[in-house]
Design an enzyme around this catalytic site. Sequence first.
Site, short mmCIF file in Angstrom:
data_model
loop_
_atom_site.label_atom_id
_atom_site.label_comp_id
_atom_site.label_asym_id
_atom_site.label_seq_id
_atom_site.Cartn_x
_atom_site.Cartn_y
_atom_site.Cartn_z
CD GLU A 1 -9.96 14.97 -39.13
OE1 GLU A 1 -11.06 14.41 -39.27
OE2 GLU A 1 -9.06 14.88 -39.97
CB SER B 1 -9.49 10.25 -49.13
OG SER B 1 -10.53 9.49 -49.69
CD GLN C 1 -4.87 -3.71 -9.27
OE1 GLN C 1 -4.34 -4.19 -8.28
NE2 GLN C 1 -5.41 -4.44 -10.21
CG ASN D 1 -1.89 -1.19 1.16
OD1 ASN D 1 -1.93 -1.91 0.16
ND2 ASN D 1 -2.62 -1.41 2.23
CG ASN E 1 -8.61 13.65 -45.13
OD1 ASN E 1 -9.18 14.58 -45.69
ND2 ASN E 1 -8.80 12.39 -45.48
CE LYS F 1 -11.05 15.32 -47.98
NZ LYS F 1 -12.01 14.36 -47.44
CB THR G 1 -15.84 37.99 -30.86
OG1 THR G 1 -16.72 38.85 -31.57
CG2 THR G 1 -14.57 38.75 -30.49
CG HIS G 2 -20.09 36.19 -30.84
ND1 HIS G 2 -20.97 35.85 -29.85
CD2 HIS G 2 -19.54 37.38 -30.46
CE1 HIS G 2 -20.98 36.79 -28.92
NE2 HIS G 2 -20.11 37.72 -29.25
N1 ARG Z 1 -1.71 -3.47 -7.44
C1 ARG Z 1 -2.10 -2.80 -6.24
C2 ARG Z 1 -2.51 -1.37 -6.58
O1 ARG Z 1 -2.10 -0.88 -7.57
C3 ARG Z 1 -0.98 -2.77 -5.27
C4 ARG Z 1 -1.39 -2.66 -3.86
C5 ARG Z 1 -2.03 -3.92 -3.43
N2 ARG Z 1 -2.38 -3.86 -2.06
C6 ARG Z 1 -3.25 -4.74 -1.50
N3 ARG Z 1 -3.50 -4.61 -0.26
N4 ARG Z 1 -3.83 -5.68 -2.22
O2 ARG Z 1 -3.25 -0.76 -5.85
#
Ligand code: ARG
Length: 462
Positions: free
Chosen positions: A287, A274, A319, A107, A282, A280, A152-153
């Site tokens: 785009e 094209s 994730q 984490n 393009n 053409k 403008t506009h």
């Molecule tokens: N792949 C997870 C993510 O990107 C990593 C962290 C996973 N943590 C867990 N407690 N499962 O968030």
Amino acid sequence: MRKLWGGAFAEDSDGLVNRFGQSIHTDLNFWQEDLIGSVAHARMLGAKGIISAEESETLIRGLESIHEDGPESLPMDVEDIHTAIEVRLGEKVGEVAGKLHTARSRNDQVATDTRLYLHNQLIELFDLIKKLQALLLTLGDKHKADLMPGWTHQQRAQPITLGFHLMAHFWALQRHGWRAERLSELANYCPLGSAALAGTSFPIDREMTSHELGFNGPIPNALDATSDRSYILDALGLCANLMIDLSRISQELVLWSGREFGFVSLSDAVTTGSSIMPQKRNPDMAELIRGRSGRVIANWVTLATTMKALPLGYNRDTQDDKPPLFDSLTKVKDSIKLVHLMLESATWRLDRMRDSIRGDFSTATDLADFLASTGMPFRRAHEVVGQIVRGCDERKITLEALDKETLHAIAADVPETALSVLSPEGSVQRRESLGAPGPNAMEKQLSHAQWLHKCEGFPKIA
Ligand code: ARG
């Protein structure tokens, strides 16, 4: 699938569960950041005596050798990049690899990786923005006296110059540069050592890892550090904002390169043909930028929706913060490069632009300004010029074609000297207020922009 967990599980997970939860393929975008974070962590564990100096050395050497091998050497039958690197490390250094995850969780690890990744991406973005600005400065200077219509506009308003118009885009980029720089500052704090959500009982040194990784400092609350994704939302917002401006430049190029305008011809390198119409040419890249700005805006909405009402603490929902981030950054970087390429290789049809102003009544404001400068209240002057425009329309003549007799037939009390202000060239020449396209004002704007551009980063405009 190889996992970093499973001791408490009697059965293997379902194949679909593995596939649904896997992020290794997109995680490869930040495999280097994950390694760098792990090196800093391993060094700190050794320095604090949490593992031995020798173990720390072994881990660092193993991680460095994974870096040398490159991402191709990583196993793909794993959930994520953290698992891939730990599994690979085990293959290289044996059981000691299992000590790397002491006092750390995926984490805090993933949050650290993402912040490092964003930091590196923003450096690339600064460079691309600066380069496009340099081109706009060159073109702005080169075309500072080349007349074109201003709208403008989307209706003809007043004559301006091509250089003036292009410089407007320079300033938009300057703002994006500021935003990016501020974001870089805001996001540059370190989650590492927050572990799962609540820190650790090991005597870690978060200042040390934060410093080694180039962060300003550790995030003070471990729960916040592992829960916050607002910096990713900011990054997605930045990308969306940038794409919106790139889409506006692109739309101009689409319009101006069409035969109705004929103001610019885009080079072969950036246009496509094209399959049925041989004539053409393009503007597909313009785009696509215009169209993909939709996706980049949606990426912000996607993550905002994910984060809304999400309780604190790591949630697997997050994730999916990374694919939109990778997607938006890739799109925005490619789009800046393409806008650069389109502008750099464009041929401007300066005569078409200049000629298109003739007869478009866009110097009517000059006539009103002239009358106001003789003491007539501007509101009255506006009215009188309105009558003159109508008179010209009825006679099917342009404003520039007015002669003394016709002028007096329409508006008897307007002095004939008023006729001297009707040319588009003169109109631009006289508009010398700060930020206007007149020659002296434009010179000032250009030197202001050149000065800012030479500064490191994106300083304040004043
Ligand atoms: N792949 C997870 C993510 O990107 C990593 C962290 C996973 N943590 C867990 N407690 N499962 O968030």
